[in-house]
Design an enzyme around this catalytic site. Structure first.
Site, PDB file in Angstrom:
ATOM      1  N   GLU A 181      -6.076  -0.575  -7.404  1.00 32.58           N
ATOM      2  CA  GLU A 181      -5.153   0.256  -8.045  1.00 32.58           C
ATOM      3  C   GLU A 181      -4.049  -0.775  -8.665  1.00 32.58           C
ATOM      4  O   GLU A 181      -3.400  -1.230  -8.186  1.00 32.58           O
ATOM      5  CB  GLU A 181      -4.260   1.101  -7.061  1.00 32.58           C
ATOM      6  N   HIS A 233      -2.839  -3.131  -6.024  1.00 34.86           N
ATOM      7  CA  HIS A 233      -3.474  -3.033  -4.605  1.00 34.86           C
ATOM      8  C   HIS A 233      -4.855  -3.261  -4.500  1.00 34.86           C
ATOM      9  O   HIS A 233      -5.593  -2.217  -4.764  1.00 34.86           O
ATOM     10  CB  HIS A 233      -2.727  -1.263  -4.254  1.00 34.86           C
ATOM     11  N   SER A 254       0.876  -1.260   0.009  1.00 35.29           N
ATOM     12  CA  SER A 254       0.028  -0.054   0.053  1.00 35.29           C
ATOM     13  C   SER A 254       0.802   1.237  -0.149  1.00 35.29           C
ATOM     14  O   SER A 254       0.273   2.270  -0.040  1.00 35.29           O
ATOM     15  CB  SER A 254      -1.062  -0.028   1.070  1.00 35.29           C
ATOM     16  N   ASN A 277      -4.326   6.390  -1.141  1.00 29.54           N
ATOM     17  CA  ASN A 277      -3.896   6.900   0.012  1.00 29.54           C
ATOM     18  C   ASN A 277      -3.132   8.273   0.176  1.00 29.54           C
ATOM     19  O   ASN A 277      -3.177   8.863   1.090  1.00 29.54           O
ATOM     20  CB  ASN A 277      -2.458   5.964   0.499  1.00 29.54           C
TER      21      ASN A 277
HETATM   22  P1  NAI Z   1      -0.863  -9.416   7.924  1.00 23.69           P
HETATM   23  O1  NAI Z   1      -0.088  -9.028   8.972  1.00 23.69           O
HETATM   24  O2  NAI Z   1      -2.316  -9.808   7.965  1.00 23.69           O
HETATM   25  O3  NAI Z   1      -0.346 -10.658   6.903  1.00 23.69           O
HETATM   26  C1  NAI Z   1       1.158 -10.710   6.546  1.00 23.69           C
HETATM   27  C2  NAI Z   1       1.228 -12.230   6.451  1.00 23.69           C
HETATM   28  O4  NAI Z   1       2.776 -12.632   5.960  1.00 23.69           O
HETATM   29  C3  NAI Z   1       1.411 -12.884   7.815  1.00 23.69           C
HETATM   30  O5  NAI Z   1       0.575 -14.147   7.688  1.00 23.69           O
HETATM   31  C4  NAI Z   1       3.005 -13.239   7.799  1.00 23.69           C
HETATM   32  O6  NAI Z   1       3.210 -14.427   8.381  1.00 23.69           O
HETATM   33  C5  NAI Z   1       3.371 -13.371   6.379  1.00 23.69           C
HETATM   34  N1  NAI Z   1       4.604 -13.319   6.108  1.00 23.69           N
HETATM   35  C6  NAI Z   1       5.589 -12.522   6.626  1.00 23.69           C
HETATM   36  N2  NAI Z   1       6.786 -12.761   6.049  1.00 23.69           N
HETATM   37  C7  NAI Z   1       6.620 -13.624   5.044  1.00 23.69           C
HETATM   38  C8  NAI Z   1       7.414 -14.143   4.108  1.00 23.69           C
HETATM   39  N3  NAI Z   1       8.830 -13.920   4.128  1.00 23.69           N
HETATM   40  N4  NAI Z   1       7.200 -15.449   3.346  1.00 23.69           N
HETATM   41  C9  NAI Z   1       5.949 -15.560   3.400  1.00 23.69           C
HETATM   42  N5  NAI Z   1       4.723 -15.079   4.315  1.00 23.69           N
HETATM   43  C10 NAI Z   1       5.239 -14.183   4.961  1.00 23.69           C
HETATM   44  O7  NAI Z   1      -0.863  -8.101   6.897  1.00 23.69           O
HETATM   45  P2  NAI Z   1      -2.132  -7.742   5.992  1.00 23.69           P
HETATM   46  O8  NAI Z   1      -2.841  -6.629   6.589  1.00 23.69           O
HETATM   47  O9  NAI Z   1      -2.831  -8.744   5.311  1.00 23.69           O
HETATM   48  O10 NAI Z   1      -0.949  -7.052   4.828  1.00 23.69           O
HETATM   49  C11 NAI Z   1      -0.244  -7.417   3.807  1.00 23.69           C
HETATM   50  C12 NAI Z   1       0.096  -6.508   2.781  1.00 23.69           C
HETATM   51  O11 NAI Z   1      -1.022  -6.072   2.105  1.00 23.69           O
HETATM   52  C13 NAI Z   1       1.048  -5.325   3.298  1.00 23.69           C
HETATM   53  O12 NAI Z   1       1.565  -5.003   2.360  1.00 23.69           O
HETATM   54  C14 NAI Z   1      -0.115  -4.182   3.656  1.00 23.69           C
HETATM   55  O13 NAI Z   1       0.607  -2.872   3.281  1.00 23.69           O
HETATM   56  C15 NAI Z   1      -0.610  -4.519   2.332  1.00 23.69           C
HETATM   57  N6  NAI Z   1      -2.283  -4.060   2.331  1.00 23.69           N
HETATM   58  C16 NAI Z   1      -2.968  -3.884   3.619  1.00 23.69           C
HETATM   59  C17 NAI Z   1      -4.401  -3.569   3.598  1.00 23.69           C
HETATM   60  C18 NAI Z   1      -5.072  -3.498   4.926  1.00 23.69           C
HETATM   61  O14 NAI Z   1      -5.878  -2.829   5.157  1.00 23.69           O
HETATM   62  N7  NAI Z   1      -4.523  -4.300   5.946  1.00 23.69           N
HETATM   63  C19 NAI Z   1      -4.800  -2.916   2.632  1.00 23.69           C
HETATM   64  C20 NAI Z   1      -3.984  -2.847   1.371  1.00 23.69           C
HETATM   65  C21 NAI Z   1      -2.725  -3.359   1.326  1.00 23.69           C
END
Ligand code: NAI
Length: 282
Positions: A151, A139, A118, A189
């Protein structure tokens, strides 16, 4: 033609992305470095699909075939026969670069590598690979099954073929694509976060209360949710982080994060997820 997808990171976003891909008929692997995260991700999809059956939006047969198209993965090597990888791991440049470097070595030449970041630069993530022309930002918004927008962000070297395939896929997923260049905050954003930050300044300077700021934007501007309620939902740490990306990326004082936002984050008041932000939660 994109037929097989691996989603890296089975958190909130990764699980949602895997679900909409499987619903569209793609064969999907949901990968995480932690096996329990993959299981949790698949369970959350199961729950959402059961609820969709109750509401009459999905039939029992459809649910079974969607789940048949979804498989767990705990080895990134599973990306070796995928046409597309969508990365949704933690928002840390070093982690994302390491994942992309590894994917670049594992996947066949034609595979497109997309990131759901993001706020991080697509161009920099792409530069960790030997195929920067096939790396792109995709995104999604949270919650993925509900929100229509995606996006699509071109890195400096992203080619048209990659862009067109991702745009076509986005439409197939039932989403609406918008195109953005690779500058801090992309589109959504860049506009949303300064508005939230300004709402916080309005409280900080004593112009209005939290409730009155939210009421102004809800009833005066027809926003479905006030900016401070929304900030609590997103997480105040995430809001601060994105303001810092904008501030640093544009080197423009108009993006300076409000001191009150910084202070709340220092206190551990991160919004809904920590029980307290601009509002208190049970
Ligand atoms: P989250 O913390 O819920 O999930 C991230 C997952 O990635 C975890 O399960 C973790 O174990 C895993 N992980 C970490 N390092 C890893 C690796 N090296 N290999 C495999 N798995 C790995 O995070 P979330 O909220 O799902 O965000 C994920 C991405 O999406 C981020 O880049 C965030 O900026 C983006 N994003 C988030 C939004 C939101 O509202 N939460 C909206 C739009 C984008």
């Amino acid at each position: 033609m994109i037929k097989k997808v691996l989603v890296v990171g089975a958190g909130q976003m990764g699980a949602g992305i895997a679900q909409v891909c499987a619903q569209t008929g793609l064969s999907v692997l949901l990968h995480d470095q932690r096996e329990e995260a993959v299981q949790k991700g698949l369970q959350s999809i199961e729950k959402l699909l059961s609820r969709a059956i109750e509401k009459g939006r999905v039939s029992k047969e459809e649910k079974i075939s969607i789940q048949d198209r979804l498989a767990p993965s705990i080895s990134l090597q599973d990306a070796e026969n995928c046409d597309l990888v969508i990365e949704a791991v933690v928002e840390k440049m070093e982690v994302k670069k390491a994942v992309f470097r590894e994917l670049d070595a594992i996947t066949p030449k034609h595979t497109i590598l997309a990131t759901n970041t993001s706020s991080l630069a697509i161009t920099e993530i792409a530069a960790a690979t030997n195929r920067p022309n096939q790396v792109i930002g995709m995104h999604f918004m949270n919650p993925v099954p509900v929100m229509k927008l995606v996006e699509i962000i071109r890195g400096l070297q992203t080619n048209d073929e990659t862009y067109n395939q991702i745009e076509e896929l986005t439409k197939k997923l039932g989403k609406v694509p918008v195109s953005a260049e690779d500058y801090p905050g992309f589109v959504s954003n860049r506009i949303l976060m300064p508005m939230i930050n300004e709402a916080i300044f309005t409280v900080y300077e004593g112009v209005a209360t939290v409730e009155d700021v939210d009421t102004s934007m809800k009833l005066g501007m027809n926003h479905p949710m006030g900016p401070l309620t929304l900030a609590d939902f997103i997480g105040l740490d995430t809001c601060l982080y994105i303001m810092e990306v904008l501030h640093e990326g544009f080197a423009d004082s108009k993006y300076r994060p409000c001191p009150l936002l910084k202070q709340y984050v220092q206190a551990g008041w991160l919004g809904k997820k920590s029980g307290r932000g601009f509002y208190q939660y049970e």
